[in-house]
Design a protein around this motif. Sequence first.
Motif, PDB file in Angstrom:
ATOM      1  N   LEU A   1       0.832  -1.212   0.000  1.00 31.12           N
ATOM      2  CA  LEU A   1       0.000   0.000   0.000  1.00 31.12           C
ATOM      3  C   LEU A   1       0.863   1.257   0.000  1.00 31.12           C
ATOM      4  N   VAL A   2       1.804   1.314   0.929  1.00 30.51           N
ATOM      5  CA  VAL A   2       2.626   2.526   1.067  1.00 30.51           C
ATOM      6  C   VAL A   2       3.495   2.707  -0.180  1.00 30.51           C
ATOM      7  N   THR A   3       4.077   1.622  -0.664  1.00 27.65           N
ATOM      8  CA  THR A   3       4.928   1.712  -1.856  1.00 27.65           C
ATOM      9  C   THR A   3       4.129   2.225  -3.051  1.00 27.65           C
ATOM     10  N   ARG A   4       2.941   1.666  -3.243  1.00 32.43           N
ATOM     11  CA  ARG A   4       2.126   2.055  -4.388  1.00 32.43           C
ATOM     12  C   ARG A   4       1.809   3.552  -4.341  1.00 32.43           C
ATOM     13  N   HIS A   5       1.427   4.042  -3.170  1.00 26.02           N
ATOM     14  CA  HIS A   5       1.058   5.462  -3.070  1.00 26.02           C
ATOM     15  C   HIS A   5       2.283   6.372  -3.110  1.00 26.02           C
ATOM     16  N   CYS A   6       3.408   5.906  -2.609  1.00 23.18           N
ATOM     17  CA  CYS A   6       4.631   6.729  -2.660  1.00 23.18           C
ATOM     18  C   CYS A   6       5.121   6.915  -4.097  1.00 23.18           C
ATOM     19  N   LEU A   7       4.925   5.908  -4.924  1.00 22.58           N
ATOM     20  CA  LEU A   7       5.488   5.958  -6.271  1.00 22.58           C
ATOM     21  C   LEU A   7       4.459   6.368  -7.328  1.00 22.58           C
ATOM     22  N   ALA A   8       3.196   6.510  -6.931  1.00 24.21           N
ATOM     23  CA  ALA A   8       2.149   6.869  -7.893  1.00 24.21           C
ATOM     24  C   ALA A   8       2.459   8.206  -8.550  1.00 24.21           C
ATOM     25  N   GLY A   9       2.364   8.239  -9.870  1.00 22.39           N
ATOM     26  CA  GLY A   9       2.587   9.492 -10.582  1.00 22.39           C
ATOM     27  C   GLY A   9       4.043   9.825 -10.816  1.00 22.39           C
ATOM     28  N   HIS A  10       4.940   8.959 -10.377  1.00 23.20           N
ATOM     29  CA  HIS A  10       6.375   9.193 -10.599  1.00 23.20           C
ATOM     30  C   HIS A  10       6.953   8.022 -11.384  1.00 23.20           C
ATOM     31  N   GLN A  11       7.971   8.310 -12.143  1.00 27.99           N
ATOM     32  CA  GLN A  11       8.646   7.241 -12.870  1.00 27.99           C
ATOM     33  C   GLN A  11       9.725   6.656 -11.966  1.00 27.99           C
TER      34      GLN A  11
END
Lengths: 111, 154
Positions: free
Chosen positions: B41-51
């Motif tokens: 969960l945290v990884t997905r939201h931390c990296l969302a919208g970034h390459q």
Amino acid sequence: MGFTESRDATGVVMVQVEGQLIVGNRQELKELVQNLTDRGERRILIDFSRTGYIDSSGLGALVSISKRIREMGGELRLAGLNEDLRSLFELTKLDTLFAIAETPQQALASF
Amino acid sequence: MTSPLRLCVRRSPAPDAEGAATLVTVRLPSDVACIEEAVELVTRHCLAGHQATPKTRFRLQVVLSEAIANAIVRGNREEVGKCVYVRAELFTDVIRVYVTDEGCGFDPSVVPEPIRPEQLDEAGGRGLYLIRKLVDAVQFNEQGNSICMTLRRP
């Protein structure tokens, strides 16, 4: 997360780690390998080709497994580590403790 | 079955005073079975919208897993009723993640490095060392029950 066990034609037992190897399932892997050694298996390969990440508990479990197999006069090989997974072993110097092969096939050939 | 994790994501169109545009918080119980889901969960939201590079994703997953496991097992001693709090502040160039437990804390300066030859055969003691190696900066609060890990985005 899970572990699958298979045996090749020469009698080496291969355990594949699917998903993560972390604090939540490391005991399961230790018990699986203990069952293998209890029934007399002495050549064991752990394959990480389908592994996402490993935490320090997972590394610790591998250290315990390695020690147990050594004490039983057996051999352990690790294989299938991608660059990121291998870096964990290098950072912790555990690459000096384990016999690590690039691929499961190379590991099987090295027994 | 309802997940025991409580997730909150706040995305603001304008960065706050410190420049964080997004705040991700997760509260989880002291149960090691919840770690993998919390990490994802945290990884997905931390990296969302970034390459994000695969290496950044991998490092974030490992240090989150490590810090949450430490908080549950060593900090909260797996006591039912105690929680672990993850707070990720997302900047354009940096991800800053706090993992806080409800334990007494510890002194990180006395944790030995686990890479001496005589220690290689030990099963434990590599967690904090791995975190320090995989992120750009690590800080603890005074009590020692909250770790702050900073990763630069590539």
